[in-house]
Design a protein around this motif. Structure first.
Motif, mmCIF file in Angstrom:
data_model
loop_
_atom_site.group_PDB
_atom_site.id
_atom_site.type_symbol
_atom_site.label_atom_id
_atom_site.label_comp_id
_atom_site.label_asym_id
_atom_site.label_seq_id
_atom_site.Cartn_x
_atom_site.Cartn_y
_atom_site.Cartn_z
ATOM 1 N N ASP A 67 53.463 40.858 70.166
ATOM 2 C CA ASP A 67 52.644 42.001 70.546
ATOM 3 C C ASP A 67 52.819 43.139 69.541
ATOM 4 O OD1 ASP A 67 51.811 40.610 72.748
ATOM 5 O OD2 ASP A 67 53.341 41.465 74.076
ATOM 6 N N ALA A 68 51.820 44.021 69.478
ATOM 7 C CA ALA A 68 51.811 45.076 68.470
ATOM 8 C C ALA A 68 52.969 46.056 68.615
ATOM 9 C CB ALA A 68 50.483 45.837 68.540
ATOM 10 N N ASP A 69 53.492 46.224 69.834
ATOM 11 C CA ASP A 69 54.568 47.186 70.041
ATOM 12 C C ASP A 69 55.948 46.564 69.917
ATOM 13 O OD1 ASP A 69 54.327 45.644 72.280
ATOM 14 O OD2 ASP A 69 54.670 47.262 73.704
ATOM 15 N N MET A 70 56.019 45.375 69.319
ATOM 16 C CA MET A 70 57.288 44.678 69.145
ATOM 17 C C MET A 70 57.646 44.553 67.663
ATOM 18 S SD MET A 70 58.609 43.666 72.128
ATOM 19 C CE MET A 70 58.010 43.777 73.833
ATOM 20 N N VAL A 71 58.934 44.418 67.411
ATOM 21 C CA VAL A 71 59.444 44.146 66.071
ATOM 22 C C VAL A 71 59.948 42.712 66.041
ATOM 23 C CG1 VAL A 71 61.197 44.742 64.357
ATOM 24 C CG2 VAL A 71 60.115 46.542 65.701
ATOM 25 N N ALA A 72 59.616 41.961 64.989
ATOM 26 C CA ALA A 72 60.047 40.569 64.859
ATOM 27 C C ALA A 72 60.976 40.443 63.658
ATOM 28 C CB ALA A 72 58.852 39.638 64.697
ATOM 29 N N VAL A 73 62.138 39.846 63.881
ATOM 30 C CA VAL A 73 63.128 39.632 62.823
ATOM 31 C C VAL A 73 63.375 38.126 62.694
ATOM 32 C CG1 VAL A 73 65.504 40.055 62.083
ATOM 33 C CG2 VAL A 73 64.244 41.835 63.313
ATOM 34 N N PRO A 74 63.147 37.536 61.521
ATOM 35 C CA PRO A 74 63.403 36.095 61.371
ATOM 36 C C PRO A 74 64.886 35.780 61.532
ATOM 37 C CG PRO A 74 62.973 37.113 59.242
ATOM 38 C CD PRO A 74 62.672 38.160 60.275
ATOM 39 N N ARG A 128 59.972 50.838 70.119
ATOM 40 C CA ARG A 128 60.308 52.214 70.498
ATOM 41 C C ARG A 128 61.659 52.329 71.189
ATOM 42 N NH1 ARG A 128 54.544 54.401 73.021
ATOM 43 N NH2 ARG A 128 53.270 54.053 71.146
ATOM 44 N N ARG A 129 62.311 51.217 71.427
ATOM 45 C CA ARG A 129 63.568 51.274 72.164
ATOM 46 C C ARG A 129 64.709 51.717 71.268
ATOM 47 N NH1 ARG A 129 65.445 47.255 76.914
ATOM 48 N NH2 ARG A 129 67.346 48.345 77.482
ATOM 49 N N GLN A 130 65.513 52.662 71.762
ATOM 50 C CA GLN A 130 66.671 53.124 71.010
ATOM 51 C C GLN A 130 67.698 52.002 70.917
ATOM 52 O OE1 GLN A 130 66.971 56.170 69.612
ATOM 53 N NE2 GLN A 130 68.933 55.629 68.701
ATOM 54 N N GLN A 131 68.164 51.718 69.716
ATOM 55 C CA GLN A 131 69.091 50.613 69.510
ATOM 56 C C GLN A 131 70.532 51.093 69.634
ATOM 57 O OE1 GLN A 131 68.348 48.716 65.756
ATOM 58 N NE2 GLN A 131 66.167 48.445 66.139
ATOM 59 N N THR A 132 71.318 50.363 70.396
ATOM 60 C CA THR A 132 72.743 50.650 70.471
ATOM 61 C C THR A 132 73.448 50.025 69.271
ATOM 62 O OG1 THR A 132 73.266 48.635 71.722
ATOM 63 C CG2 THR A 132 72.610 50.593 72.996
ATOM 64 N N ALA A 133 74.678 50.451 69.025
ATOM 65 C CA ALA A 133 75.440 49.880 67.914
ATOM 66 C C ALA A 133 75.670 48.389 68.125
ATOM 67 C CB ALA A 133 76.779 50.610 67.782
ATOM 68 N N ALA A 134 75.877 47.981 69.384
ATOM 69 C CA ALA A 134 76.092 46.561 69.679
ATOM 70 C C ALA A 134 74.843 45.747 69.361
ATOM 71 C CB ALA A 134 76.491 46.385 71.149
ATOM 72 N N PHE A 135 73.676 46.293 69.699
ATOM 73 C CA PHE A 135 72.436 45.572 69.433
ATOM 74 C C PHE A 135 72.176 45.482 67.932
ATOM 75 C CE2 PHE A 135 67.628 45.488 69.429
ATOM 76 C CZ PHE A 135 67.555 44.146 69.772
ATOM 77 N N ARG A 136 72.434 46.554 67.197
ATOM 78 C CA ARG A 136 72.267 46.518 65.737
ATOM 79 C C ARG A 136 73.194 45.481 65.115
ATOM 80 N NH1 ARG A 136 72.134 52.169 66.500
ATOM 81 N NH2 ARG A 136 74.292 52.343 65.766
#
Length: 300
Positions: free
Chosen positions: A152-159, A279-287
């Motif tokens: 979806d357009a509001d998502m980020v995709a990382v391979p 748009r979601r704020q990323q936590t250090a754990a998620f990064r």
């Protein structure tokens, strides 16, 4: 007044999600009577009933449903922002929730998540397996895993994995008994093992070719399963033909336990991607999880 109002909304969202005053009270660390009193005061100030209470359950009214849909995402964002600010002064910690299908969880995620669990004891990864197209926002997942980069357009995709092929395979004993299909259309006369997808309850159509020449064949056979691992076991037992990810079957092709057929019609396609709300704020754990999962082609 503002802080009290915020607290009341937090109580409402917790009750609405839990569907119980008792469970909400346990989650918030207060008494059920305090939760009930807070909800009564909020409804009186708004002049509308938000919850319908029975002896066994708590359900949302139409007004409650509307308020939850508008307020809950905002409170989640505030919580994420506060967590992100707090984590600037400490090591990555907290829970990261990911949903993925069974194959991706075992072969793509797990080998890369293991070092995190060993090196960062404050980080907890909740990994849920599901073949459906989970709404990660509604189900409160931090991220999901999906084949290909189309989201979806509001998502980020990382391979997070290399390109893949879906290969058609069978045990040598099966091919000796029923013959080797030379064209995809011949699969209609073979015993094929189908995968049942939870989304709409449909069967996974076998895919061949690529680009403008891509086509699908709907096969039939004696067995329908909802797990690629179970399908692999049935295929190894000679039950029928199966279409599975190349990474899953390669060891069995190398050992001769399985034989690939219809190879000229099997082409590569973009592999697994991790996707999450932009748009979601990323936590250090998620990064931290993103960087460990990210696929780097030049390092493979």
């Amino acid at each position: 007044m503002f802080l009290n109002g915020m607290n009341d909304l937090v109580v409402f969202v917790t009750v609405a999600r839990e569907g119980s005053f008792t469970r909400a009270a346990a989650h918030l660390g207060v008494s059920p009577s305090a939760v009930s009193q807070t909800m009564r005061g909020l409804e009186e100030r708004l002049g509308v009933r938000l919850l319908t209470r029975t002896t066994r359950s708590v359900t949302r009214t139409e007004a409650g449903e509307q308020l939850l849909s508008e307020i809950a995402p905002l409170l989640d964002q505030i919580e994420a922002h506060l967590s992100a600010v707090s984590e600037l002064r400490r090591r990555p910690s907290g829970t990261v929730r990911i949903t993925a299908d069974e194959f991706a969880a075992r072969h793509v995620l797990w080998p890369k998540l293991l070092p995190i669990l060993e090196s960062y004891p404050e980080v907890t990864v909740e990994l849920m397996t599901d073949y459906g197209l989970t709404d990660i926002v509604a189900e409160r997942f931090d991220a999901g895993v999906r084949l290909g980069g189309i989201i979806d357009a509001d998502m980020v995709a990382v391979p997070i994995g290399p390109d893949m092929r879906m290969v058609t395979v069978a045990a040598p004993a099966y091919l000796a008994r029923y013959g080797v299909p030379e064209q995809p259309e011949e699969l209609m006369a073979h015993r094929c093992i189908n995968l049942r997808l939870p989304t709409h309850g449909g069967l996974y159509p076998w895919e061949f070719g690529s680009g403008e020449n891509e086509f699908r064949v709907r096969v039939s056979g004696p067995l329908i399963m909802n797990s690629v691992l179970q399908i692999l076991e049935a295929c190894l037992a000679g039950v029928g033909l199966a279409q599975l990810p190349d990474a899953q079957v390669q060891p069995y092709l190398d050992s001769g336990a399985l034989t690939e057929v219809l190879a000229p019609w099997s082409d590569s396609f973009p592999g697994y991607h991790l996707y999450y709300p932009s748009r979601r704020q990323q936590t250090a754990a998620f990064r931290l999880v993103i960087e460990h999962l990210r696929y780097r082609r030049d390092a493979s």
